[in-house]
Design an enzyme around this catalytic site. Structure first.
Site, short mmCIF file in Angstrom:
data_model
loop_
_atom_site.label_atom_id
_atom_site.label_comp_id
_atom_site.label_asym_id
_atom_site.label_seq_id
_atom_site.Cartn_x
_atom_site.Cartn_y
_atom_site.Cartn_z
N THR A 42 0.72 -1.25 0.08
CA THR A 42 -0.06 -0.23 0.15
C THR A 42 0.73 1.25 -0.10
OG1 THR A 42 -1.91 1.21 1.15
CG2 THR A 42 -0.27 -0.06 2.49
N HIS A 94 1.98 -12.79 12.88
CA HIS A 94 3.37 -13.42 13.61
C HIS A 94 3.16 -15.06 13.68
CE1 HIS A 94 6.79 -13.47 15.73
NE2 HIS A 94 6.95 -12.24 15.83
#
Length: 132
Positions: A42, A94
């Site tokens: 982005t 994660h």
């Protein structure tokens, strides 16, 4: 979304980015164009953003946020000089990506942004980015 990017060359990726941008400008994007991704880039910098923390869209594994390039004072060899600076931010899941690998990825992105010729001399941009 650009699918199977690992099998595309830089020119093919650029063509697909242009194709998607044109679809967006002409309100022709479909749901299929926007679903099924694994990684997003982005660019809030086009709107003047200096730093943000991008949020992952499920089922994606990570998102790389690139921000505004501005002139900043930096220390180089003991001297304060003005250089163009851009912050990048990587948000990642994660549960599937370890912090060590994500930081290594960001360091490699930085190296390639500072020296884009490295992408041109290697045939496979994905391997260049991931150093495979």
């Amino acid at each position: 979304m650009i699918r199977n990017v690992e099998s595309l060359g830089m020119a093919d990726i650029e063509k697909e980015v242009i194709n998607l941008a044109n679809k967006a400008k002409n309100s022709k994007l479909t749901a299929e164009d926007l679903t099924g991704g694994t990684f997003t880039i982005t660019n809030g910098g086009v709107f003047g953003s200096m730093l943000s923390t991008p949020i992952i869209n499920i089922p994606q594994s990570a998102i790389l946020g690139m921000h505004n390039i501005i002139q900043r004072p930096v220390a180089i060899n003991g001297q304060v000089v003005i250089r163009p600076m851009m912050y990048v931010a990587l948000s990642y899941d994660h549960r599937i990506i370890d912090g060590r690998e994500s930081v290594s990825f960001l360091v490699r992105v930085k190296e390639l942004l500072e020296n884009p010729a490295l992408l041109l001399v290697q045939k496979d941009p994905v391997k260049a980015l991931l150093e495979l």
